[in-house]
Scaffold this motif. Structure first.
Motif, PDB file in Angstrom:
ATOM      1  N   ALA A   5       3.467   6.896   0.287  1.00 19.29           N
ATOM      2  CA  ALA A   5       3.536   7.032   1.743  1.00 19.29           C
ATOM      3  C   ALA A   5       3.537   8.515   2.118  1.00 19.29           C
ATOM      4  CB  ALA A   5       4.790   6.356   2.284  1.00 19.29           C
ATOM      5  N   THR A   6       2.846   8.829   3.186  1.00 13.25           N
ATOM      6  CA  THR A   6       2.777  10.202   3.674  1.00 13.25           C
ATOM      7  C   THR A   6       4.034  10.512   4.467  1.00 13.25           C
ATOM      8  OG1 THR A   6       0.391   9.993   3.843  1.00 13.25           O
ATOM      9  CG2 THR A   6       1.406  11.783   5.052  1.00 13.25           C
ATOM     10  N   PRO A   7       4.742  11.584   4.104  1.00 14.45           N
ATOM     11  CA  PRO A   7       5.916  11.954   4.896  1.00 14.45           C
ATOM     12  C   PRO A   7       5.502  12.259   6.343  1.00 14.45           C
ATOM     13  CG  PRO A   7       5.850  13.193   2.838  1.00 14.45           C
ATOM     14  CD  PRO A   7       4.543  12.486   2.964  1.00 14.45           C
ATOM     15  N   THR A   8       6.228  11.672   7.287  1.00 16.67           N
ATOM     16  CA  THR A   8       5.910  11.837   8.701  1.00 16.67           C
ATOM     17  C   THR A   8       7.186  12.059   9.494  1.00 16.67           C
ATOM     18  OG1 THR A   8       3.990  10.384   8.491  1.00 16.67           O
ATOM     19  CG2 THR A   8       4.828  10.753  10.715  1.00 16.67           C
ATOM     20  N   VAL A   9       7.167  13.094  10.321  1.00 13.74           N
ATOM     21  CA  VAL A   9       8.236  13.300  11.289  1.00 13.74           C
ATOM     22  C   VAL A   9       7.876  12.458  12.500  1.00 13.74           C
ATOM     23  CG1 VAL A   9       9.192  14.980  12.925  1.00 13.74           C
ATOM     24  CG2 VAL A   9       8.803  15.644  10.529  1.00 13.74           C
ATOM     25  N   GLU A  10       8.837  11.731  13.038  1.00 11.98           N
ATOM     26  CA  GLU A  10       8.593  10.943  14.252  1.00 11.98           C
ATOM     27  C   GLU A  10       9.773  11.088  15.193  1.00 11.98           C
ATOM     28  OE1 GLU A  10       8.104   6.325  15.491  1.00 11.98           O
ATOM     29  OE2 GLU A  10       6.761   7.049  13.922  1.00 11.98           O
ATOM     30  N   CYS A  11       9.479  11.501  16.415  1.00 16.43           N
ATOM     31  CA  CYS A  11      10.488  11.641  17.470  1.00 16.43           C
ATOM     32  C   CYS A  11       9.956  10.935  18.709  1.00 16.43           C
ATOM     33  CB  CYS A  11      10.737  13.111  17.787  1.00 16.43           C
ATOM     34  SG  CYS A  11      11.221  14.089  16.357  1.00 16.43           S
ATOM     35  N   GLN A  12      10.845  10.404  19.519  1.00 12.06           N
ATOM     36  CA  GLN A  12      10.405   9.668  20.693  1.00 12.06           C
ATOM     37  C   GLN A  12      11.433   9.767  21.808  1.00 12.06           C
ATOM     38  OE1 GLN A  12      10.557   7.811  17.537  1.00 12.06           O
ATOM     39  NE2 GLN A  12      12.754   7.931  17.882  1.00 12.06           N
ATOM     40  N   MET A  13      10.917   9.552  23.048  1.00 18.95           N
ATOM     41  CA  MET A  13      11.809   9.624  24.211  1.00 18.95           C
ATOM     42  C   MET A  13      11.141   8.931  25.396  1.00 18.95           C
ATOM     43  SD  MET A  13      14.725  10.836  25.487  1.00 18.95           S
ATOM     44  CE  MET A  13      15.214  12.072  24.299  1.00 18.95           C
ATOM     45  N   MET A  14      11.947   8.222  26.180  1.00 10.50           N
ATOM     46  CA  MET A  14      11.505   7.677  27.464  1.00 10.50           C
ATOM     47  C   MET A  14      11.642   8.778  28.505  1.00 10.50           C
ATOM     48  SD  MET A  14      10.717   4.934  29.413  1.00 10.50           S
ATOM     49  CE  MET A  14      11.506   3.465  28.782  1.00 10.50           C
ATOM     50  N   ILE A  15      10.565   9.029  29.229  1.00 15.58           N
ATOM     51  CA  ILE A  15      10.574  10.006  30.312  1.00 15.58           C
ATOM     52  C   ILE A  15      10.356   9.222  31.602  1.00 15.58           C
ATOM     53  CG2 ILE A  15       9.543  12.116  31.254  1.00 15.58           C
ATOM     54  CD1 ILE A  15      10.779  12.476  28.427  1.00 15.58           C
ATOM     55  N   ARG A  16      11.256   9.356  32.538  1.00 17.65           N
ATOM     56  CA  ARG A  16      11.201   8.578  33.776  1.00 17.65           C
ATOM     57  C   ARG A  16      10.305   9.256  34.814  1.00 17.65           C
ATOM     58  NH1 ARG A  16      14.482   4.523  32.874  1.00 17.65           N
ATOM     59  NH2 ARG A  16      16.158   4.767  31.374  1.00 17.65           N
ATOM     60  N   LYS A  17       9.036   9.351  34.426  1.00 15.21           N
ATOM     61  CA  LYS A  17       7.981   9.882  35.284  1.00 15.21           C
ATOM     62  C   LYS A  17       6.689   9.135  34.945  1.00 15.21           C
ATOM     63  CE  LYS A  17      10.008  12.959  37.781  1.00 15.21           C
ATOM     64  NZ  LYS A  17      10.036  12.887  39.225  1.00 15.21           N
ATOM     65  N   PRO A  18       5.722   9.128  35.878  1.00 14.57           N
ATOM     66  CA  PRO A  18       4.455   8.432  35.624  1.00 14.57           C
ATOM     67  C   PRO A  18       3.696   9.017  34.425  1.00 14.57           C
ATOM     68  CG  PRO A  18       4.693   8.930  37.961  1.00 14.57           C
ATOM     69  CD  PRO A  18       5.797   9.657  37.240  1.00 14.57           C
ATOM     70  N   LEU A  19       2.920   8.178  33.802  1.00 15.40           N
ATOM     71  CA  LEU A  19       2.158   8.532  32.601  1.00 15.40           C
ATOM     72  C   LEU A  19       1.361   9.819  32.773  1.00 15.40           C
ATOM     73  CD1 LEU A  19       1.053   7.780  29.777  1.00 15.40           C
ATOM     74  CD2 LEU A  19      -0.663   6.411  30.929  1.00 15.40           C
ATOM     75  N   GLU A  20       0.594   9.943  33.833  1.00 10.72           N
ATOM     76  CA  GLU A  20      -0.265  11.115  34.011  1.00 10.72           C
ATOM     77  C   GLU A  20       0.549  12.406  34.125  1.00 10.72           C
ATOM     78  OE1 GLU A  20      -3.664  13.227  33.897  1.00 10.72           O
ATOM     79  OE2 GLU A  20      -3.463  11.088  33.489  1.00 10.72           O
ATOM     80  N   THR A  21       1.701  12.344  34.760  1.00 12.22           N
ATOM     81  CA  THR A  21       2.574  13.512  34.892  1.00 12.22           C
ATOM     82  C   THR A  21       3.063  13.975  33.526  1.00 12.22           C
ATOM     83  OG1 THR A  21       3.298  12.802  37.085  1.00 12.22           O
ATOM     84  CG2 THR A  21       4.744  14.352  35.920  1.00 12.22           C
ATOM     85  N   VAL A  22       3.479  13.021  32.705  1.00  8.13           N
ATOM     86  CA  VAL A  22       4.002  13.345  31.379  1.00  8.13           C
ATOM     87  C   VAL A  22       2.883  13.865  30.479  1.00  8.13           C
ATOM     88  CG1 VAL A  22       5.227  12.451  29.359  1.00  8.13           C
ATOM     89  CG2 VAL A  22       5.849  11.651  31.658  1.00  8.13           C
ATOM     90  N   PHE A  23       1.737  13.213  30.515  1.00  7.65           N
ATOM     91  CA  PHE A  23       0.583  13.641  29.713  1.00  7.65           C
ATOM     92  C   PHE A  23       0.195  15.080  30.069  1.00  7.65           C
ATOM     93  CE2 PHE A  23      -4.012  13.942  28.950  1.00  7.65           C
ATOM     94  CZ  PHE A  23      -4.082  13.540  27.626  1.00  7.65           C
ATOM     95  N   GLN A  24       0.083  15.368  31.358  1.00  3.13           N
ATOM     96  CA  GLN A  24      -0.331  16.702  31.808  1.00  3.13           C
ATOM     97  C   GLN A  24       0.706  17.776  31.446  1.00  3.13           C
ATOM     98  OE1 GLN A  24      -3.249  17.909  32.972  1.00  3.13           O
ATOM     99  NE2 GLN A  24      -4.003  15.858  32.500  1.00  3.13           N
TER     100      GLN A  24
END
Length: 154
Positions: A5-24
């Motif tokens: 298996a390839t070592p992978t760092v994974e982090c995640q978070m819910m951001i309470r803003k619309p998708l396009e705002t977070v992407f940009q």
């Protein structure tokens, strides 16, 4: 974990803003500089190499943009030795976006690999925490700037 298996760092978070705002927020350095690096040579665009600068540490990194799928994914290559970082965005509702950051392709082994994975996990978690504070509350927490303060000990 599988043996190959390839070592992978994974982090995640819910951001309470619309998708396009977070992407940009990751595409546009005018936003990203509010929670991550202090300067950038430009917006992320496929095929471009952008320089990100952390002035407080006198450090910079060249980032090559490998892929952008609008409102879904940004994939970059960065660091030395080079690794891949994928930023994935999922709309949970019209006003909530789930962000996952995956970093992989590490060349290190043994203790060096463990140290790199630990550092990158902490770093990307800090980035997501700063993103959340900025987008949701308009607060610059200076998390990245204050992560490694220049403390003089007597």
């Amino acid at each position: 974990m599988e043996m190959n298996a390839t070592p992978t760092v994974e982090c995640q978070m819910m951001i309470r803003k619309p998708l396009e705002t977070v992407f940009q927020a990751f595409i546009d350095p005018d936003v990203t500089t509010r929670f991550w690096f202090t300067k950038s040579s430009g917006k992320l665009e496929v095929g471009k190499t952008i320089t990100w600068v952390w002035e407080m540490y006198n450090v910079s990194d060249d980032v090559t943009v490998k892929e952008i799928i609008p409102a879904k994914k940004i994939s970059i290559e960065w660091d030395n030795p080079a690794t891949t970082v994928d930023f994935e965005f999922t709309a949970v509702t019209d006003e909530n976006t789930y962000v996952v950051i995956r970093n992989y392709g590490f060349q290190q082994t043994g203790d060096d690999l463990i140290r790199t994975i630990k550092d990158n996990t902490g770093g990307f978690t800090t980035v997501l925490d700063g993103l959340k504070a900025w987008l949701e509350f308009g607060i610059e927490l200076n998390l990245v700037r204050d992560k490694f303060p220049d403390i003089k000990q007597n």
